[in-house]
Design a protein around this motif. Structure first.
Motif, PDB file in Angstrom:
ATOM      1  N   SER A 191      -4.737  -4.435  -9.024  1.00  0.00           N
ATOM      2  CA  SER A 191      -5.152  -3.425  -8.060  1.00  0.00           C
ATOM      3  C   SER A 191      -6.654  -3.221  -8.191  1.00  0.00           C
ATOM      4  O   SER A 191      -7.273  -3.619  -9.182  1.00  0.00           O
ATOM      5  CB  SER A 191      -4.402  -2.105  -8.281  1.00  0.00           C
ATOM      6  OG  SER A 191      -4.702  -1.572  -9.567  1.00  0.00           O
ATOM      7  N   SER A 209       0.818  -1.219   0.000  1.00  0.00           N
ATOM      8  CA  SER A 209       0.000   0.000   0.000  1.00  0.00           C
ATOM      9  C   SER A 209       0.849   1.266   0.000  1.00  0.00           C
ATOM     10  O   SER A 209       0.298   2.371   0.082  1.00  0.00           O
ATOM     11  CB  SER A 209      -0.933  -0.001   1.227  1.00  0.00           C
ATOM     12  OG  SER A 209      -0.171   0.035   2.429  1.00  0.00           O
ATOM     13  N   GLU A 259      -9.604  -0.068  -7.063  1.00  0.00           N
ATOM     14  CA  GLU A 259      -9.792   1.266  -6.496  1.00  0.00           C
ATOM     15  C   GLU A 259     -10.597   1.246  -5.208  1.00  0.00           C
ATOM     16  O   GLU A 259     -10.488   2.150  -4.383  1.00  0.00           O
ATOM     17  CB  GLU A 259     -10.489   2.181  -7.511  1.00  0.00           C
ATOM     18  CG  GLU A 259      -9.637   2.515  -8.725  1.00  0.00           C
ATOM     19  CD  GLU A 259     -10.350   3.467  -9.672  1.00  0.00           C
ATOM     20  OE1 GLU A 259     -11.538   3.789  -9.395  1.00  0.00           O
ATOM     21  OE2 GLU A 259      -9.733   3.886 -10.667  1.00  0.00           O
ATOM     22  N   ARG A 279       0.045   4.422  -2.275  1.00  0.00           N
ATOM     23  CA  ARG A 279      -1.372   4.277  -2.632  1.00  0.00           C
ATOM     24  C   ARG A 279      -2.144   3.989  -1.350  1.00  0.00           C
ATOM     25  O   ARG A 279      -1.548   3.705  -0.313  1.00  0.00           O
ATOM     26  CB  ARG A 279      -1.562   3.143  -3.649  1.00  0.00           C
ATOM     27  CG  ARG A 279      -1.002   1.817  -3.187  1.00  0.00           C
ATOM     28  CD  ARG A 279      -1.171   0.702  -4.218  1.00  0.00           C
ATOM     29  NE  ARG A 279      -0.458   0.997  -5.451  1.00  0.00           N
ATOM     30  CZ  ARG A 279       0.836   0.757  -5.650  1.00  0.00           C
ATOM     31  NH1 ARG A 279       1.575   0.236  -4.664  1.00  0.00           N
ATOM     32  NH2 ARG A 279       1.417   1.046  -6.785  1.00  0.00           N
TER      33      ARG A 279
END
Length: 659
Positions: free
Chosen positions: A274, A251, A276, A254
């Protein structure tokens, strides 16, 4: 979750395995309720695995009332027999090795989680104790088809706080040192040739340092640091067979953890998968080639990103045919044969065999055959989002009673707290809904899978914003007519047990009653008594719960402990506790019980002397749930199955004097 894989061929044999499971007699169907025996008794079959050489099918099933390992020759159900004969706690963990006919299993003593390791020859029944249970804990760290006669084990025998790694020869049963962990690494991963590749080490500030193995110096070399804010959402999850690549959930840079492929020779990395909305949480590799097959994320429901078109075609075809979500729980070394788990919220749990070579799907093998007649009485689960007061979306799951007892609701809180509730068959949702209660499970802040911001928002928020999220969910349920505000019970285990205690202390007017299952009442004593092998997690615990080494931390821990506020309790409380719990010690239940007795506040306390952090033995689980069911019926007025026989069959002790 990284999925363990194993198993072999021949579609015709698949059907002969499934055909062996039939209802031997017509079961009497209870018209009033689904019996607890059906919901929580020992399964007819679970944990199905096929040996890598394709010779055996193994599974867990009861033998003389206790869960044991069974084996049969593949395609020959008439050869099925128990190959372990435990008469006490049962066996819950086992795995095949790549030595023909040899598997390993683990057992602890009465729930203390100090697991001993054993090897088992399924053809001769010979069992060899490798590490003794009861004082240290051991587990399998790695198996490999490239070194089929050996496995890597990890044990804290030398140092209770950290694990050493040894190679176990499955023929001689001798162990040799592979890596003696004098540098106190939190974890080490190896390639399929058992070469060390990557290690992590916890730091005092809650961050962790990542090290890579230097083959020349035969030492780990510091490579990078994972900051504290990423520590719960970033970790190595797999290593390529040859050790040239590491797969990370990461992580950093991000919010939601992505799957990263890190080529450690070139020091180049790339994002493989990934999402969102949520962290990548699981992946599956081909057992022989090591190729990535899929990665999954989980927001309201599971989403899969495929990396092998042939695998995707088979997988999606099966889900379409069964009209439900599936998981591949075992796979042959060549990838041709699969064991599937079909996960539907309102259908009996079933397993299937699938031959990818022929596209043949077997008939179902039911986890509990006696559930089949009750299949049309199971309740569907709804995946929903509930807004928190400060702008988060709380992913939650609601199961509504088909025959409601008024507008009663059970708020069922998950443990951890660094875990999550998800969408799928849940026996507790089904049980409570069948008794007439709507059931709501909420992923409050600190729950995993929803990114680091959401997880970190729970830091030092036990009994505060984490509890606010639960109260916001209760208010949502009342507003949307799922609950009468006077008919709500809070119930949970571990952190969920803490939440139940917080419910009757911090918000004493919100709930009609509470059920605390192995929950901590005193955060100071909780942190002082965690298992020694949690040492690498200690700094994280202190930063996320409260630091008992500082005056401010001690003040916070005391303030957030339900024990401190025991005089505020005015609603009924049931406490269920395992005497040998290594995580939440018996003293946590004793303290709040004693305080309530001293203040003449009514309380019910039930102790299970042969259990730990939860109730593993079916008789005890049914006994605990029977006691809970009677308690709920007193205050929510739902349906009640008679409890006397199951309570008597369990080890339950009704505590009536201070401990």
């Amino acid at each position: 979750m990284k999925t363990a894989l194993k198993m072999p061929l021949l579609a015709a044999l698949v059907f002969s395995m499934s055909a062996c499971q039939t209802l031997n007699k017509k079961e009497a169907v209870n018209a009033e309720y689904i019996p607890r025996e059906v919901l929580f008794g020992n399964p007819d079959i679970t944990g199905i695995k096929i040996s890598p050489d394709g010779k055996y099918v193994t599974y867990l099933s009861a033998h003389k009332g206790v869960l044991n390992i069974w084996a049969q020759e593949f395609g020959k159900p008439e050869t099925a027999k128990p190959v372990t004969h435990d008469t006490k706690r049962g066996i819950f963990r086992y795995n095949w090795t790549y030595t023909p006919g040899i598997l390993t299993f683990a057992q602890d003593v009465a729930g203390d989680e100090n697991f001993g390791l054993y090897t088992l020859n399924v053809s001769t029944g010979e069992i060899t104790e490798i590490t003794k249970p009861g004082k240290v804990t051991s587990q399998i760290a790695e198996t490999s088809h490239l070194r089929p006669q050996e496995v890597v084990i990890m044990t804290n025998e030398r140092d209770p706080k950290f694990f050493d790694y040894k190679i176990l020869n499955l023929t001689t049963k001798a162990t040799t040192d592979l890596f003696t962990n004098t540098e106190n690494y939190a974890g080490i991963m190896f390639d399929k040739n058992f070469h060390p590749i990557i290690a992590s080490q916890s730091n005092k500030d809650g961050s962790s340092t990542i090290f890579l193995w230097n083959a020349g110096s035969k030492k780990f070399v510091k490579k990078t640091v994972v900051p504290f804010e990423d520590s719960m959402t970033s970790s190595a999850v797999d290593v390529s067979h040859d050790g040239s690549k590491v797969y990370l959930l990461d992580s950093r840079k991000r919010d939601k953890a992505a799957l990263i492929e890190w080529d450690i020779k070139s020091d180049q990395s790339k994002v493989v998968a990934s999402d969102e909305r949520s962290d990548i949480q699981g992946l599956q590799m081909h057992p022989q080639t090591g190729k990535l097959l899929w990665a999954s994320s989980y927001y309201l429901k599971r989403d899969i990103q495929f990396f092998d078109k042939d695998f995707q075609k088979h997988f999606e075809g099966i889900e379409k045919k069964l009209n439900t979500e599936i998981n591949v729980t075992s796979m042959s070394l060549d990838g041709n044969q699969w064991v599937l788990f079909a996960d539907s919220t309102d259908k009996p749990v079933a397993f299937y065999f699938y031959d990818a070579k022929t596209g043949t799907l077997s008939q179902p093998l039911y986890h509990t055959k006696a559930m089949i007649p009750y299949g049309n009485r199971l309740s569907a689960m709804e995946a929903i989002e509930i807004p928190s007061r400060d702008g988060y979306q709380l992913v939650s799951y609601l199961t509504q009673a088909r025959k409601p007892a008024g507008k009663s609701l059970v708020l069922l809180v998950h443990g951890g707290p660094w875990g999550r509730d998800d969408y799928g068959y849940n026996p507790y949702h089904q049980w409570l809904a069948d008794r007439g209660y709507n059931v709501l499970s909420v992923n409050f802040r600190a729950s995993t899978g929803f990114g680091k911001k959401f997880l970190n928002a729970g830091d030092k928020q036990w009994g505060r914003k984490m509890h606010d999220d639960l109260i916001d969910a209760v208010n949502w349920a009342v507003k949307n007519d799922y609950a009468d505000p006077k008919q709500i019970v809070i119930m949970g285990g571990s952190y969920g047990g803490y939440a139940a205690l917080a419910g009757v202390t911090f918000t004493p007017d919100t709930f009609a009653a509470a059920v605390d299952i192995v929950g901590p009442s005193n955060l100071e004593t909780l942190l002082a008594t965690v298992p020694p092998y949690w040492e690498s997690f200690r700094a994280n615990l202190y930063k996320r719960v409260g630091d008992p080494t500082t005056a401010a931390g001690k003040k916070l821990l005391k303030e957030r402990s339900p024990l401190t506020h025991v005089d505020k309790i005015k609603k009924p409380l049931l406490i269920l506790q395992g005497a040998n719990d290594p995580r939440v010690k018996k003293a946590e239940a004793d303290q709040i019980y004693n305080a309530m007795v001293a203040k003449k506040i009514p309380v019910e306390y039930v102790l299970f002397p042969d259990e730990g952090h939860g109730f593993a033995k079916a008789a005890n689980n049914m006994g605990a749930n029977a006691i809970t069911e009677e308690f709920l019926q007193k205050y929510l007025k739902g349906r009640l199955e008679p409890i006397e026989a199951q309570v008597k069959a369990s080890s339950a002790q009704m505590i009536t004097t201070p401990q």
